[in-house]
Scaffold this active site. Structure first.
Site, PDB file in Angstrom:
ATOM      1  N   ARG A 251      -0.562 -38.930  11.611  1.00 13.62           N
ATOM      2  CA  ARG A 251      -1.035 -38.787  10.118  1.00 13.62           C
ATOM      3  C   ARG A 251      -2.342 -40.060  10.437  1.00 13.62           C
ATOM      4  O   ARG A 251      -2.077 -40.015  11.668  1.00 13.62           O
ATOM      5  CB  ARG A 251      -0.041 -40.190   8.979  1.00 13.62           C
ATOM      6  CG  ARG A 251       0.840 -38.984   8.647  1.00 13.62           C
ATOM      7  CD  ARG A 251       0.465 -37.559   7.722  1.00 13.62           C
ATOM      8  NE  ARG A 251       1.487 -36.543   6.651  1.00 13.62           N
ATOM      9  CZ  ARG A 251       0.536 -35.991   6.157  1.00 13.62           C
ATOM     10  NH1 ARG A 251       0.034 -35.089   5.625  1.00 13.62           N
ATOM     11  NH2 ARG A 251       2.882 -35.655   4.751  1.00 13.62           N
ATOM     12  N   GLU A 279      -9.370 -32.828   5.718  1.00  9.51           N
ATOM     13  CA  GLU A 279      -8.447 -31.755   5.773  1.00  9.51           C
ATOM     14  C   GLU A 279      -8.183 -30.995   4.902  1.00  9.51           C
ATOM     15  O   GLU A 279      -8.889 -30.765   3.350  1.00  9.51           O
ATOM     16  CB  GLU A 279      -7.026 -31.937   6.019  1.00  9.51           C
ATOM     17  CG  GLU A 279      -6.756 -32.807   7.178  1.00  9.51           C
ATOM     18  CD  GLU A 279      -5.489 -32.321   7.612  1.00  9.51           C
ATOM     19  OE1 GLU A 279      -4.333 -31.878   6.821  1.00  9.51           O
ATOM     20  OE2 GLU A 279      -4.764 -33.898   8.375  1.00  9.51           O
ATOM     21  N   HIS A 298      -3.113 -29.199  11.559  1.00 11.84           N
ATOM     22  CA  HIS A 298      -2.365 -29.631  11.348  1.00 11.84           C
ATOM     23  C   HIS A 298      -0.967 -28.551  11.200  1.00 11.84           C
ATOM     24  O   HIS A 298      -0.317 -28.673   9.873  1.00 11.84           O
ATOM     25  CB  HIS A 298      -2.916 -29.966   9.803  1.00 11.84           C
ATOM     26  CG  HIS A 298      -1.769 -31.063   8.930  1.00 11.84           C
ATOM     27  ND1 HIS A 298      -2.513 -32.124   8.155  1.00 11.84           N
ATOM     28  CD2 HIS A 298      -0.379 -30.976   9.183  1.00 11.84           C
ATOM     29  CE1 HIS A 298      -1.145 -33.294   7.613  1.00 11.84           C
ATOM     30  NE2 HIS A 298       0.348 -32.633   8.440  1.00 11.84           N
TER      31      HIS A 298
END
Length: 340
Positions: A251, A279, A298
């Protein structure tokens, strides 16, 4: 969406998973098995709190996916028979509250299924950084002449390289196994890693400062907690040797993105990153133009096989509940400290 009692006497199960993810998570065989034992209430608009609330009365189980509404006191008012929340992801903190645990509702997660694919992507990132593949790709795609595109900092093989792992998590351990199999020397920093576990993993347990200062590649696999917020900042990045690389498939919470950008912009370090503060990553983000950075959106856990295992894991938890068996991957309220 209350509906009438199921004529076959099957228990009601709410599936709060949108159509696109259902197609990825549930194979035809797994879905048929779920339909065989349960009366399904499928919520296509799974992020719609009202739609989920309308489906919950009488339901014994709820299967959730990313962006589902948090099961709190309000939703529990509709969940008069709820016994299980089976999450198809890893961290459950965004999806349940302490009240769920207080009421004795079981909570399960499928995070174990993500460890292998994320570790594989972290390995791919590691190899790319060691061999400067991202720099060569960027140079050739940018139109540089062959000789100029061939210029890069020294390249290394993984065999004999010092690899540092921050966090002996499930994914961290899967990554350790992969890089050790390829001959890397591995150091780990994790306050909860015992000497016996370190020996079993074949790693050396060291301080964060020692790990950063001697590793050719640093891979971040720590959990997201209040204590790990921005644990890698400017001071820590400055300890890394010139030419070293940072791998982050965990993360962005764990790394000070501005500090990392400053180091990368200088060209001193390389990085491979799957997770970001914003994001989707903005189209004008400086990361996008740096030749020493490998970026993915991601998607480290996005393999076909992983997605299917996530769905199978959640369905298996429902089947276990309906058969009167204990869950395989239950979590306690302590899981709420893992923020996302």
């Amino acid at each position: 969406m209350h509906g009438s009692p199921d004529p076959a006497g099957r228990s009601r199960v709410v599936v709060a998973v949108p159509p696109d993810l259902r197609a990825q998570f549930f194979t035809a065989e797994v879905w048929r098995e779920l339909e065989r034992v349960a009366e399904l209430a499928v919520v296509d608009t799974h992020s719609d709190r009202a739609a989920v609330a309308a489906a919950l009365p009488g339901a014994r189980a709820l299967i959730t996916s990313w962006r589902a509404p948090k099961v709190d006191t309000g939703l529990l008012e509709s969940a008069d028979r709820l016994e299980l929340v089976a999450h198809t992801g890893s961290a459950v903190a965004p999806y349940v509250t302490e009240e769920v645990f207080r009421r004795g509702v079981l909570v399960t997660q499928a995070g174990d299924e993500m460890a292998r694919p994320v570790a594989e992507v972290a390995l791919a990132f590691t190899l790319s950084l060691l061999h400067r593949i991202q720099r060569f790709d960027h140079a050739l795609r940018g139109g540089r002449e062959w000789a100029a595109a061939s210029e890069a900092p020294p390249r290394h093989e993984i065999h004999g390289s010092d690899i540092g792992v921050i966090g002996a998590s499930r994914t961290g351990r899967a990554y350790i196994a992969l890089v050790r199999a390829m001959g890397a020397r591995v150091s780990v920093t994790d306050p909860y890693l015992s000497a016996a576990d370190a020996e079993a993993l074949g790693v050396q347990s060291v301080s964060l400062e020692t790990l950063l200062s001697r590793s050719r590649i640093v891979a971040v696999h720590a959990p997201v907690t209040a204590e790990t917020h921005r644990m890698i900042g400017a001071e820590q990045l400055a300890l890394m040797p010139d030419g070293a690389g940072l791998v982050n498939t965990a993360r962005s919470w764990l790394v000070d993105e501005d500090a990392l950008l400053a180091e990368l912009a200088s060209g001193r370090l390389d990085a491979a990153i799957d997770v970001f503060d914003a994001e989707p990553l903005p189209t004008d983000h400086p990361f996008r133009s740096l030749p020493n950075v490998l970026l993915t959106p991601h998607q480290a856990a996005g393999s076909v096989e992983c997605r299917q295992r996530l769905g199978t894991s959640a369905v298996d938890e429902v089947l276990r509940l309906l058969a009167g068996r204990p869950p395989a991957h239950a979590v306690t309220a302590d899981a709420l400290t893992r923020l996302y």
